[in-house]
Design a protein around this motif. Structure first.
Motif, PDB file in Angstrom:
ATOM      1  N   ALA A 386       0.675  -1.704   0.081  1.00 24.29           N
ATOM      2  CA  ALA A 386      -0.086  -0.059  -0.155  1.00 24.29           C
ATOM      3  C   ALA A 386       0.969   1.061  -0.061  1.00 24.29           C
ATOM      4  O   ALA A 386       0.426   2.449  -0.166  1.00 24.29           O
ATOM      5  N   GLY A 387       1.951   1.182  -0.017  1.00 19.12           N
ATOM      6  CA  GLY A 387       2.972   2.071  -0.014  1.00 19.12           C
ATOM      7  C   GLY A 387       3.262   3.058   1.259  1.00 19.12           C
ATOM      8  O   GLY A 387       3.150   4.171   1.313  1.00 19.12           O
ATOM      9  N   LEU A 388       3.307   2.003   2.084  1.00 22.47           N
ATOM     10  CA  LEU A 388       2.802   3.329   3.931  1.00 22.47           C
ATOM     11  C   LEU A 388       3.785   2.487   4.703  1.00 22.47           C
ATOM     12  O   LEU A 388       4.237   1.593   5.239  1.00 22.47           O
ATOM     13  N   ARG A 389       4.659   3.542   4.432  1.00 21.53           N
ATOM     14  CA  ARG A 389       6.332   3.512   5.741  1.00 21.53           C
ATOM     15  C   ARG A 389       6.148   4.266   6.381  1.00 21.53           C
ATOM     16  O   ARG A 389       5.174   5.953   6.248  1.00 21.53           O
ATOM     17  N   ARG A 390       6.303   3.743   7.868  1.00 22.25           N
ATOM     18  CA  ARG A 390       6.320   4.610   9.322  1.00 22.25           C
ATOM     19  C   ARG A 390       7.111   6.108   9.156  1.00 22.25           C
ATOM     20  O   ARG A 390       8.128   5.667   8.414  1.00 22.25           O
ATOM     21  N   LEU A 391       6.224   7.220   9.033  1.00 15.32           N
ATOM     22  CA  LEU A 391       7.337   8.440  10.100  1.00 15.32           C
ATOM     23  C   LEU A 391       7.931   7.898  10.900  1.00 15.32           C
ATOM     24  O   LEU A 391       8.153   8.016  11.302  1.00 15.32           O
ATOM     25  N   PRO A 392       9.317   9.421  10.485  1.00 12.21           N
ATOM     26  CA  PRO A 392      10.272   8.990  11.708  1.00 12.21           C
ATOM     27  C   PRO A 392       9.935   9.942  12.740  1.00 12.21           C
ATOM     28  O   PRO A 392       8.786  11.063  12.584  1.00 12.21           O
TER      29      PRO A 392
END
Length: 447
Positions: A386-392
């Motif tokens: 889904a293209g979901l990467r956790r933000l810093p």
């Protein structure tokens, strides 16, 4: 010796020549208004390169590229003069937004306002469109000692009366129209919204709004703070950037009824570029040790590289449009960037947002997927699809993402990047030993 007769001096109004630095703080010089208004040509004043290395805590980062060397000028933009006279102030609040230039008038490489101007010019040249935006800004009033009132409640507005009315009147006197003054979800929290304007004016207005709100609160013995978090368990204050595009004939250029999420191909590629570089952007848009306390899941904030439709957990949100009464959705259509706060320069926020979007447009990136749901409920492989990467969620992590993204780093001159990252790393050192509510309160006193 002759006797000198003196009368009480009358307060001389000052014109404030203002810039917003890398720490998101409005700084500048005050000059007598009469001298400014009667001057022939451009009334400039001196500035120092090392000022851009000032941290939130007013200590110049060491090391920095500048030391004690160099001289610059603040050059006022008379089209960006905002003056009002709050009812309890002794003199008008008169602000002129400035560019920072070399002594010959050439743009200085670290000027956030010029960084935005350059990004806007490239956007116009490459797309043929104008970029319009507005900043929704939330803030908390500290020290008012009001009784408790309901979230979004009329009682929350009326107990503060005439604070909201005074803020709106002062801003409209300054030439900034206000759509809404809202009692927000948090205790003693408010939000201001304004109509969209072209890019530089949108960022300038964001600065002036903060200063007018703080000015009126100060005269009441309160403090208005735009800090991302005033206490760890409290509701955060965001800066939400709404933006859209206007074509050469004034036509809406972000809307396509047949596109995914009704995004035009231009808007879809722009959004994809923002999401691709989003982890690095956080170091420039939500740029303090307390910013990460707001950027958490289930916080109605931002936590993933997430494009959503009408979803306030999404970092990039497709906003709703209203069709009742025959209203045209194309003219209302806009996207909202929700991962910004007041510890960042509005000009830098808008500038990097445009730069990231342009990267997507140049690469002709396809529309990113629109996600709805809870990313934390997905398996890692599902989030990846889904293209979901956790933000810093820490400033250290955001700076690491910035260091790893060579495209984003390439938008800045080497000395500008060194200045910014050096200032932020010094800020981290100065914040050591503070945590939790003590850290939030220290930042609340600045922002």
């Amino acid at each position: 010796m002759s006797k000198v007769e003196l009368k009480p001096a009358v307060a001389e109004p000052l014109v404030n020549l203002v810039v917003v630095d890398y720490a998101g703080i409005a700084r500048g010089r005050g000059v007598p208004r009469r001298a400014f208004d009667e001057s022939h040509g451009i009334k400039t004043c001196g500035w120092v390169p090392a000022n851009m290395s000032l941290t939130t805590f007013d200590i110049i980062a060491d090391p920095n590229p500048w030391g004690s060397r160099g001289d610059l000028r603040l050059v006022p933009d008379n089209r960006a003069r905002y003056a009002c006279w709050p009812s309890q102030a002794a003199t008008p609040l008169d602000i002129v937004m400035c560019d920072i230039t070399e002594l010959d008038g050439a743009p200085w490489i670290c000027c956030p306002r010029n960084f935005l101007k350059s990004a806007l010019a490239d956007f116009k040249a490459e797309t043929g469109c104008d970029f319009i935006a507005t900043f929704e800004q939330e803030f908390k009033v500290l020290g008012a000692e009001w009784e408790a009132a309901s979230s979004f409640g009329l009682s929350a507005l009326r107990r503060a009366d005439p604070f909201g009315s005074e803020v709106v009147a002062a801003l409209e006197q300054a030439g900034i129209p206000i759509e809404m003054f809202v009692a927000e979800y948090g205790r003693d929290q408010f939000e201001l919204t304004t109509p969209p304007s072209e890019g530089v004016a949108a960022a300038d207005r964001a600065v002036v709004i903060r200063e007018v709100v703080r000015e009126i609160a100060r005269h009441k013995g309160w403090r208005a703070s735009f800090v991302p978090k005033a206490e760890v368990a409290g509701v955060g204050n965001g800066v939400h950037v709404h933006f859209s595009f206007v074509g050469p004939k004034g036509e809406p250029a972000a809307y396509d009824a047949n596109g995914l999420g009704r995004m035009s191909a231009l808007a879809a590629s722009f959004a994809a570029g923002v999401l691709r570089h989003l982890p690095a952007l956080i170091a420039l848009t939500a740029a303090s040790p307390v910013s990460g306390l707001r950027l958490k899941p289930h916080n109605w904030s931002s936590s993933y590289t997430w494009l959503g439709e009408k979803d306030r957990e999404a970092t990039l949100r497709i906003c709703p449009t209203v069709t009742m009464g025959g209203k045209d959705p194309a003219k209302q259509y806009n996207l909202e960037f929700r991962a910004a706060d007041a510890t960042a320069s509005p000009h830098l926020v808008l500038g990097v947002l445009i730069r990231a979007g342009l990267e997507g447009i140049r690469a002709r990136l396809p529309a990113p997927p629109i996600f709805s749901g809870d990313p934390d409920a997905l398996a890692p492989s599902e989030r990846e699809n889904a293209g979901l990467r956790r933000l810093p969620d820490t400033l250290e992590g955001a700076l690491e993402c910035l260091a790893a993204d060579h495209v984003v780093r390439g938008w800045f001159a080497a000395e500008a990047l060194e200045t910014y990252t050096g200032m932020k790393r010094m800020e981290l050192k100065l914040a050591e030993g503070l945590s939790g509510d003590a850290l939030c309160q220290r930042y609340a006193g600045v922002y």
